[in-house]
Design a protein around this motif. Structure first.
Motif, PDB file in Angstrom:
ATOM      1  N   MET A  95       0.718  -1.121   0.105  1.00  0.00           N
ATOM      2  CA  MET A  95       0.015  -0.142  -0.014  1.00  0.00           C
ATOM      3  C   MET A  95       0.809   1.409  -0.091  1.00  0.00           C
ATOM      4  SD  MET A  95      -2.802   1.181   2.906  1.00  0.00           S
ATOM      5  CE  MET A  95      -1.216   1.969   3.855  1.00  0.00           C
ATOM      6  N   CYS A 441      -7.156   2.863   3.782  1.00  0.00           N
ATOM      7  CA  CYS A 441      -8.054   1.669   3.422  1.00  0.00           C
ATOM      8  C   CYS A 441      -9.504   1.996   3.699  1.00  0.00           C
ATOM      9  CB  CYS A 441      -7.588   0.385   4.456  1.00  0.00           C
ATOM     10  SG  CYS A 441      -6.150  -0.033   4.105  1.00  0.00           S
ATOM     11  N   ILE A 449      -7.440   2.381  -4.036  1.00  0.00           N
ATOM     12  CA  ILE A 449      -6.277   1.996  -4.110  1.00  0.00           C
ATOM     13  C   ILE A 449      -6.045   0.861  -5.300  1.00  0.00           C
ATOM     14  CG2 ILE A 449      -4.497   0.578  -2.443  1.00  0.00           C
ATOM     15  CD1 ILE A 449      -6.108   1.378  -0.014  1.00  0.00           C
ATOM     16  N   TRP A 469      -6.405  -5.256   3.197  1.00  0.00           N
ATOM     17  CA  TRP A 469      -6.874  -3.968   3.116  1.00  0.00           C
ATOM     18  C   TRP A 469      -8.170  -3.352   3.957  1.00  0.00           C
ATOM     19  CZ3 TRP A 469      -4.687  -3.201  -2.329  1.00  0.00           C
ATOM     20  CH2 TRP A 469      -3.281  -3.162  -2.379  1.00  0.00           C
TER      21      TRP A 469
END
Length: 571
Positions: A95, A441, A449, A469
């Protein structure tokens, strides 16, 4: 050049926010002037991987991981550690790489664009990185001290016939911690290096002097250690769980903190380094390589140290769980003890401590660079107008870090070090990781994302990363955060209990980084217009353009000027 929210393709529901926070004509004018300015990138894929591994693999792998294993029941710690690596470490590293590579911004500006409401998280990562660097540097100075003391015909920590030894309490072997005796290596660490006082309230004077190569040394140590009598018992202790420890919250909190601290989650460095990648660099591959290498190094160091502990337990007829010292003393007491068993120890001892220097410097470069990059991003023209050269800015930051690190090298410095490490590398880090996960998230959202990753990689992340996530990372970090608060354990060093005022100082150190999160949220809500609900809704709007294939390199470059120092220092 005249521009508006329309010709910059800002979505209608974000126009008010954009018009309020951006001077569009000023940006357009600056883009015209700097049209040819491009953000530098890594010269190759290997350079970024080596820089990331060099940052992630540090002294924490060599001393913190084995110590936490030792104090948490040996193999029992491996279960929460590997669980946190798989469910939090790898997904969150992926991430952070995604955020840095897509936005091409440092952590402050990247997280502010992702979630303005929690923009303080980005600044908090800068603060915690700088605080961390002030005492992490002390470990490097200790390694340097041992390095210069390892060139003699005999190693000074092998005997009790030195001026610093308390002869009546000194043992040339390793007597364990159940008697009044201390090993020669323990006394060298306590009395020669630290010149330790009775507690944090007794500061004393200042002590006068205080990513292939590391694996070569670690494997050499391991080959030597496994041939020693008793090594098997130490290794069995390392891999055999004490199941009762799994029900202790502290073990899980330490496992999470070790993963975040070692990989670099919530420190901002990984976002910064990924921002210098090419837009379509394979960050999934890089995240897996860095995570695997980091965990492999920790486990390798575990085998090295526990085989050594098993040997020392054997020769002194003591149980394995009665050998190791507390905190960072592990690397500076147990390792030196076993180095003397190696053939040609005059060669291996300097090489080992030179390895520690390499590990420490790699991580320290990237950590300090986070603070330097932030200053250049926010105050670049003003600072450079005064200092003239970027090198002087780096020097100024290092001098400030040096000054703040002086309390750690006083005779009571080990107590300051342990206090800082507990409240920075454990308490603050878990808080920051939680709010970073919430911002990215839950508020920014997993679908966004995935869209970022798809535009860079050509395909969306698989169900494993999406599930981590969306649910596993936030819930795991939240549970650990709540549990650590409910079952809070004050810091300690060996048998020393810190006084109340020291605990207050420790929480103050934690708040130095954490406080920016609520302050940033309050400031963002205050500057918005409308009712409280409307202000909150506006504050949670991301300003990242997810429609562009390669989001405006020049525009992004205005927010985060190129950092030549990062490319040269961490490579």
């Amino acid at each position: 050049m005249e521009v508006s929210a329309d010709n910059l393709k800002i979505p209608p529901d974000e126009k008010d926010y954009a018009l309020r926070t951006l001077d569009l004509n000023a940006i357009a004018e600056k883009k015209t002037v700097d049209a040819d300015t491009q953000r530098p990138t890594w010269s190759g894929r290997l350079e970024f991987i080596l820089a990331s591994v060099g940052y992630a693999v540090g002294l924490g792998n060599i001393w913190r991981f084995p110590y936490l294993c030792y104090s948490s029941g040996g193999g029992a710690f491996m279960i929460p550690y590997l669980t946190m690596v798989l469910l939090c470490g790898m997904p969150l590293l992926f991430m952070e790489f995604s955020i840095g590579q897509y936005t091409r911004l440092g952590p402050v500006h990247a997280l502010a664009k992702i979630c303005p409401l929690l923009k303080g998280v980005g600044l908090a990562t800068v603060v915690i990185s700088f605080v961390f660097s002030t005492y992490y540097n002390v470990l490097i100075s200790w390694a340097l001290f041992y390095f210069f003391n390892s060139f003699g015909a005999t190693l000074p920590w092998n005997s009790c016939n030195n001026t610093w030894n308390a002869v009546r309490n000194c043992s040339s072997g390793f007597p364990g911690n159940t008697t009044h005796l201390q090993s020669a290596s323990q006394q060298f660490f306590d009395r020669r290096l630290l010149q330790k006082t009775s507690g944090i309230e007794d500061v004393g004077g200042v002590v006068y002097f205080t990513a292939i190569f590391p694996y070569f040394i670690l494997f050499a140590l391991l080959i030597n250690n496994v041939q020693l009598p008793g090594a098997k018992n130490g290794i069995l202790y390392f891999v055999t769980p004490v199941w009762g420890k799994l029900f202790e919250v502290k073990v899980w909190v330490n496992a999470a903190a070790q993963v975040f601290n070692s990989i670099g989650i919530a420190f901002g460095s990984m976002i910064s380094m990924a921002s210098y990648n090419k837009f379509n660099n394979n960050i999934l591959r890089d995240a897996l390589i860095v995570s695997f290498t980091n965990s492999f190094t920790s486990i390798l160091a575990g085998f090295v140290i526990f085989s050594a502990i098993g040997y020392m337990a054997h020769i002194h007829n003591l149980p394995v769980d009665n050998i190791a010292t507390d905190g960072p003393g592990l690397v500076f007491v147990v390792y030196p003890e076993v180095l003397s068993t190696m053939p040609v120890f005059q060669l291996w001892a300097p090489l080992f401590f030179f390895m520690l220097l390499c590990l420490g410097l790699d991580s320290q470069f990237a950590t300090v660079e986070v603070a330097i990059t932030f200053i250049k991003d926010e105050f670049g023209p003003q600072v450079l107008r005064f200092l003239k050269r970027e090198e002087l800015l780096t020097l100024a930051v290092c001098i400030i870090g040096f000054a703040l690190g002086i309390p750690h090298v006083t005779k009571g410095g080990i107590y300051v070090f342990q206090l800082m490490d507990h409240y920075t590398a454990v308490v603050s880090l878990v808080f920051l990781a939680f709010f970073e996960v919430v911002a990215v998230c839950w508020i920014f959202g997993v679908p966004r994302i995935c869209l970022m990753v798809e535009k860079m990689q050509g395909k969306t992340p698989n169900i494993y990363f999406r599930l981590c996530w969306l649910l596993l990372c936030p819930l795991l970090v939240l549970c650990i955060l709540i549990s650590s608060i409910v079952q809070y354990t004050p810091a300690h060093y060996e048998k020393y209990i810190y006084p109340g005022w020291a605990e207050v100082v420790g929480w103050g150190v934690s708040l130095v980084s954490i406080v920016w999160i609520p302050l940033g949220a309050i400031q963002e809500i205050y500057i918005n217009k409308g009712s409280l609900l409307q202000r909150l809704k506006t504050a949670m709007m991301s300003t990242i353009d997810l429609d562009a294939e390669d989001p405006l390199p020049e525009k992004q470059n205005l927010d985060n000027p190129a950092s030549e120092t990062l490319l040269t220092s961490v490579a």
